[in-house]
Design a protein around this motif. Structure first.
Motif, PDB file in Angstrom:
ATOM      1  N   GLY A 113       0.802  -1.232   0.000  1.00  0.00           N
ATOM      2  CA  GLY A 113       0.000   0.000   0.000  1.00  0.00           C
ATOM      3  C   GLY A 113       0.830   1.275   0.000  1.00  0.00           C
ATOM      4  N   TYR A 114       2.006   1.242  -0.681  1.00  0.00           N
ATOM      5  CA  TYR A 114       2.822   2.459  -0.781  1.00  0.00           C
ATOM      6  C   TYR A 114       2.201   3.423  -1.779  1.00  0.00           C
ATOM      7  CZ  TYR A 114       6.596  -0.594   1.010  1.00  0.00           C
ATOM      8  OH  TYR A 114       7.347  -1.468   1.722  1.00  0.00           O
ATOM      9  N   LYS A 115       2.484   4.693  -1.575  1.00  0.00           N
ATOM     10  CA  LYS A 115       2.205   5.689  -2.606  1.00  0.00           C
ATOM     11  C   LYS A 115       3.121   5.358  -3.789  1.00  0.00           C
ATOM     12  CE  LYS A 115       1.259   9.746  -4.525  1.00  0.00           C
ATOM     13  NZ  LYS A 115      -0.013  10.065  -5.147  1.00  0.00           N
ATOM     14  N   THR A 116       2.578   5.397  -4.996  1.00  0.00           N
ATOM     15  CA  THR A 116       3.425   5.091  -6.159  1.00  0.00           C
ATOM     16  C   THR A 116       3.298   6.167  -7.232  1.00  0.00           C
ATOM     17  OG1 THR A 116       1.722   3.832  -7.336  1.00  0.00           O
ATOM     18  CG2 THR A 116       3.149   2.583  -5.863  1.00  0.00           C
ATOM     19  N   PHE A 117       4.346   6.295  -8.006  1.00  0.00           N
ATOM     20  CA  PHE A 117       4.315   7.113  -9.219  1.00  0.00           C
ATOM     21  C   PHE A 117       4.746   6.224 -10.377  1.00  0.00           C
ATOM     22  CE2 PHE A 117       4.669  10.375  -5.977  1.00  0.00           C
ATOM     23  CZ  PHE A 117       3.769  11.332  -6.432  1.00  0.00           C
ATOM     24  N   ILE A 118       4.174   6.507 -11.537  1.00  0.00           N
ATOM     25  CA  ILE A 118       4.425   5.645 -12.703  1.00  0.00           C
ATOM     26  C   ILE A 118       5.512   6.234 -13.603  1.00  0.00           C
ATOM     27  CG2 ILE A 118       3.351   4.790 -14.846  1.00  0.00           C
ATOM     28  CD1 ILE A 118       0.703   4.668 -13.236  1.00  0.00           C
ATOM     29  N   ILE A 119       6.403   5.350 -14.051  1.00  0.00           N
ATOM     30  CA  ILE A 119       7.356   5.748 -15.110  1.00  0.00           C
ATOM     31  C   ILE A 119       6.700   5.340 -16.422  1.00  0.00           C
ATOM     32  CG2 ILE A 119       9.713   5.582 -15.988  1.00  0.00           C
ATOM     33  CD1 ILE A 119      10.535   4.386 -13.258  1.00  0.00           C
ATOM     34  N   PRO A 120       6.406   6.301 -17.290  1.00  0.00           N
ATOM     35  CA  PRO A 120       5.710   5.932 -18.526  1.00  0.00           C
ATOM     36  C   PRO A 120       6.499   4.899 -19.327  1.00  0.00           C
ATOM     37  CG  PRO A 120       5.887   8.326 -18.304  1.00  0.00           C
ATOM     38  CD  PRO A 120       6.724   7.733 -17.211  1.00  0.00           C
ATOM     39  N   ASP A 121       5.767   3.990 -19.960  1.00  0.00           N
ATOM     40  CA  ASP A 121       6.373   2.936 -20.788  1.00  0.00           C
ATOM     41  C   ASP A 121       7.311   3.492 -21.839  1.00  0.00           C
ATOM     42  OD1 ASP A 121       5.393   0.662 -19.764  1.00  0.00           O
ATOM     43  OD2 ASP A 121       3.707   0.457 -21.174  1.00  0.00           O
ATOM     44  N   ASN A 122       6.919   4.650 -22.406  1.00  0.00           N
ATOM     45  CA  ASN A 122       7.669   5.165 -23.551  1.00  0.00           C
ATOM     46  C   ASN A 122       8.790   6.130 -23.172  1.00  0.00           C
ATOM     47  OD1 ASN A 122       6.085   7.272 -22.739  1.00  0.00           O
ATOM     48  ND2 ASN A 122       5.140   7.666 -24.739  1.00  0.00           N
ATOM     49  N   VAL A 123       9.196   6.107 -21.900  1.00  0.00           N
ATOM     50  CA  VAL A 123      10.350   6.917 -21.482  1.00  0.00           C
ATOM     51  C   VAL A 123      11.406   5.974 -20.908  1.00  0.00           C
ATOM     52  CG1 VAL A 123      11.169   8.811 -20.021  1.00  0.00           C
ATOM     53  CG2 VAL A 123       8.834   8.868 -20.924  1.00  0.00           C
ATOM     54  N   GLY A 124      12.550   5.888 -21.569  1.00  0.00           N
ATOM     55  CA  GLY A 124      13.628   5.016 -21.095  1.00  0.00           C
ATOM     56  C   GLY A 124      14.301   5.618 -19.868  1.00  0.00           C
ATOM     57  N   GLY A 125      14.977   4.772 -19.104  1.00  0.00           N
ATOM     58  CA  GLY A 125      15.592   5.196 -17.838  1.00  0.00           C
ATOM     59  C   GLY A 125      16.441   6.457 -17.957  1.00  0.00           C
ATOM     60  N   ARG A 126      17.321   6.487 -18.948  1.00  0.00           N
ATOM     61  CA  ARG A 126      18.261   7.622 -19.031  1.00  0.00           C
ATOM     62  C   ARG A 126      17.610   8.904 -19.521  1.00  0.00           C
ATOM     63  NH1 ARG A 126      19.403   3.687 -22.627  1.00  0.00           N
ATOM     64  NH2 ARG A 126      19.395   4.125 -24.855  1.00  0.00           N
ATOM     65  N   PHE A 127      16.360   8.809 -20.007  1.00  0.00           N
ATOM     66  CA  PHE A 127      15.616  10.003 -20.435  1.00  0.00           C
ATOM     67  C   PHE A 127      14.520  10.354 -19.412  1.00  0.00           C
ATOM     68  CE2 PHE A 127      17.503   8.541 -24.382  1.00  0.00           C
ATOM     69  CZ  PHE A 127      17.748   9.696 -25.099  1.00  0.00           C
ATOM     70  N   SER A 128      14.623   9.790 -18.191  1.00  0.00           N
ATOM     71  CA  SER A 128      13.463   9.871 -17.290  1.00  0.00           C
ATOM     72  C   SER A 128      13.577  10.923 -16.188  1.00  0.00           C
ATOM     73  CB  SER A 128      13.210   8.498 -16.653  1.00  0.00           C
ATOM     74  OG  SER A 128      14.246   8.179 -15.739  1.00  0.00           O
ATOM     75  N   VAL A 129      14.598  11.786 -16.271  1.00  0.00           N
ATOM     76  CA  VAL A 129      14.799  12.735 -15.164  1.00  0.00           C
ATOM     77  C   VAL A 129      13.589  13.656 -14.938  1.00  0.00           C
ATOM     78  CG1 VAL A 129      16.141  14.295 -16.659  1.00  0.00           C
ATOM     79  CG2 VAL A 129      16.359  14.494 -14.193  1.00  0.00           C
ATOM     80  N   LEU A 130      12.827  13.925 -16.000  1.00  0.00           N
ATOM     81  CA  LEU A 130      11.692  14.836 -15.832  1.00  0.00           C
ATOM     82  C   LEU A 130      10.371  14.099 -15.571  1.00  0.00           C
ATOM     83  CD1 LEU A 130      12.793  17.370 -18.563  1.00  0.00           C
ATOM     84  CD2 LEU A 130      12.881  17.739 -16.095  1.00  0.00           C
ATOM     85  N   THR A 131      10.471  12.806 -15.306  1.00  0.00           N
ATOM     86  CA  THR A 131       9.321  12.035 -14.795  1.00  0.00           C
ATOM     87  C   THR A 131       9.491  12.016 -13.260  1.00  0.00           C
ATOM     88  OG1 THR A 131      10.367   9.869 -14.679  1.00  0.00           O
ATOM     89  CG2 THR A 131       9.510  10.540 -16.847  1.00  0.00           C
ATOM     90  N   PRO A 132       8.594  11.346 -12.538  1.00  0.00           N
ATOM     91  CA  PRO A 132       8.776  11.281 -11.073  1.00  0.00           C
ATOM     92  C   PRO A 132      10.116  10.679 -10.642  1.00  0.00           C
ATOM     93  CG  PRO A 132       6.551  10.647 -11.663  1.00  0.00           C
ATOM     94  CD  PRO A 132       7.291  10.795 -12.958  1.00  0.00           C
ATOM     95  N   VAL A 133      10.779   9.956 -11.537  1.00  0.00           N
ATOM     96  CA  VAL A 133      12.104   9.386 -11.235  1.00  0.00           C
ATOM     97  C   VAL A 133      13.050  10.474 -10.728  1.00  0.00           C
ATOM     98  CG1 VAL A 133      14.161   8.359 -12.313  1.00  0.00           C
ATOM     99  CG2 VAL A 133      11.882   7.494 -12.886  1.00  0.00           C
ATOM    100  N   GLY A 134      13.046  11.603 -11.427  1.00  0.00           N
ATOM    101  CA  GLY A 134      13.889  12.715 -10.983  1.00  0.00           C
ATOM    102  C   GLY A 134      13.108  13.710 -10.144  1.00  0.00           C
ATOM    103  N   LEU A 135      11.881  13.989 -10.569  1.00  0.00           N
ATOM    104  CA  LEU A 135      11.139  15.100  -9.947  1.00  0.00           C
ATOM    105  C   LEU A 135      10.829  14.851  -8.467  1.00  0.00           C
ATOM    106  CD1 LEU A 135       8.668  16.066 -12.841  1.00  0.00           C
ATOM    107  CD2 LEU A 135      10.850  17.136 -12.239  1.00  0.00           C
TER     108      LEU A 135
END
Ligand code: F6P
Length: 445
Positions: free
Chosen positions: A190-212
């Protein structure tokens, strides 16, 4: 907004040759826009900055507040693209001695899950023993061994120390919408989660919740970061003329240098806060371009520190390198060199000068020396280290990377080569499902 200067490459390649890339770059831009190139299922980063909503940022900021209110320390568990972007931004914007300050207004940010060092993890768990800590578990696949292993330890310690209920509040997962062990665990607990969109690869993900998310937890303004990236998205758009488009010019220049035997690009800074920007950049370009037996090798140095280690090689070693310098125009603080009556150190010629003036002369002197020594030089000037400018810089590099990969003729959005070590490691560790590989690898030892 950043400023790119390529003048100091012109002794090595010609302006005309760079300009001649216009059609090739246009074709690459079109492949990105229309999704007709290789890896076209991973283009979610392309218009990401302009599509981030206020509601999404508010959700991230609200979750960040929960962690900030309830944690003295927050561990960002992730590897590669799942931690480098966050660390790059946080370290670029943080006080260099933030860890040592007594009065802490922001949680201490620590990174884990990016190595498998027993000592590192032991020492981390020891340090956390009396700390109110939380964890952001970041993994797109949700199965990366380094991260999963660290998270298993941290989850248990957090639950043991803070109780299951609090742990549930201070552990957040950033992962795939449906797949992977990180998703299964987050849903079950039951953790709060954020999704990494399928169409964004790891190294391009800084502006998804991964970085934000980590950046917001560290106390930085993610709206400004995204605004800087969104403005850069416009400045590097496919409708912007080649000569005025920094991503186009950077991609063209580095490819022309590469075609002329300059196989190694060294990203240079004169400000130690930018160390992790270089680490992030190395993954971005290394994983995107290093394939099919091709690709510029992305390296980095921190100057003037490394002028006293790598400076000799750069000045006089094999002439297969070029430099891209990130220069920060205006520093945050003012510090003058004091005058000293005795002048025993002979430094009175600097008295009254800003330390940054000395640094800037080191930068200029280095550029001239390296160009004289046969090293082409590009310069990216950042007006100041702010969220806005860093956001712009990150997007600039992403866009240029997409274009550059297509100029090189590779798929810039996959990384098949990373699997080789994993397969061997799993075989050596007898992971279920790797029985055949285990037998084969044992026979080689
Ligand atoms: O987010 P994940 O799936 O844990 O992957 C982390 C990193 O591992 C890689 O897949 C391979 O090194 C990178 O591309 C990625 O950024």
């Amino acid at each position: 907004m950043i400023n790119l200067n390529i003048e100091k490459t012109f002794g090595f390649i010609s302006k005309e040759k760079v300009s001649a890339y216009e059609a090739e770059v246009k074709a690459a831009q079109e492949m990105l826009e229309k999704g007709t190139g290789k890896g076209n299922d991973f283009l979610g980063w392309l218009h990401l900055p302009s599509s981030i909503t206020k509601e999404h940022l508010a959700d991230l900021n609200a979750t960040a507040k929960v962690l900030r209110d309830n944690c003295e320390v927050v561990i960002v568990a992730g590897i590669g693209g799942s931690y480098l972007g966050a660390r790059a931004v946080i370290e670029a914007l943080s006080n260099s001695f933030t860890w040592l300050q007594n009065k802490k207004t922001d949680p201490i940010m620590i990174y884990a899950g990016h190595n498998i060092s027993e000592d590192y993890l032991y020492e981390l768990t020891e340090y956390l023993k009396d700390k109110k800590f939380g964890v952001i578990n970041i993994s797109k696949s949700g199965t990366t061994t380094e991260t999963a292993l660290a998270f298993r330890l941290l989850k248990k310690q957090c639950e043991d120390q803070r109780g299951k209920e609090t742990a549930k509040k201070v552990i957040v997962a950033v992962t795939d919408a449906k797949k992977g062990a990180a998703r299964v665990t987050a849903d079950k607990e039951g953790y709060k989660t954020f999704i990494i969109p399928d169409n964004v690869g790891g190294r391009f993900s800084v502006l998804t919740p991964v970085g934000l998310l980590p950046i917001a937890v560290a106390g930085f303004d993610i709206e400004k970061l995204v605004a800087g990236a969104a403005d850069m998205e416009k400045a590097c758009g496919s409708d912007v003329a080649f000569a005025k488009n920094p991503a186009a010019i950077y991609a063209a220049t580095r490819n022309e240098l590469y075609r002329n035997g300059k196989k190694i690009e060294i990203l240079v800074n004169f400000c130690p806060k930018l160390h992790y920007v270089s680490e992030w950049w190395k993954q971005l370009y290394g994983e995107s371009e290093g394939k099919d037996n091709k690709g510029i090798f992305p390296a980095s140095v921190d100057f003037s520190t490394d002028l006293h280690s790598m400076g000799q090689w750069i000045q006089e070693g094999e002439r297969s390198i070029f430099e891209t310098v990130i220069s920060v125009e205006k520093v945050n603080h003012k510090l003058e060199v004091p005058s000293d009556e005795a002048n025993l150190d002979g430094l009175n010629f600097l008295a009254g000068k800003r330390v940054d003036e000395v640094n800037k002369m080191a930068e200029l002197g280095t550029q001239l020396a390296h160009v004289d020594g046969g090293v082409p030089n590009m310069r990216i000037v950042l007006p100041e280290l702010t969220e806005y400018n860093i956001g712009g810089l990150l997007y600039f590099f992403e866009k240029a990377c997409g274009i550059s990969g297509y100029l090189l003729g590779v798929n810039p959005f996959n990384q098949p080569g990373v699997e080789a070590y994993k397969k061997n490691m799993f075989a050596l560790l007898n992971k279920p499902g790797y029985e055949e590989e285990s037998k084969a690898i044992q026979a080689r030892l």
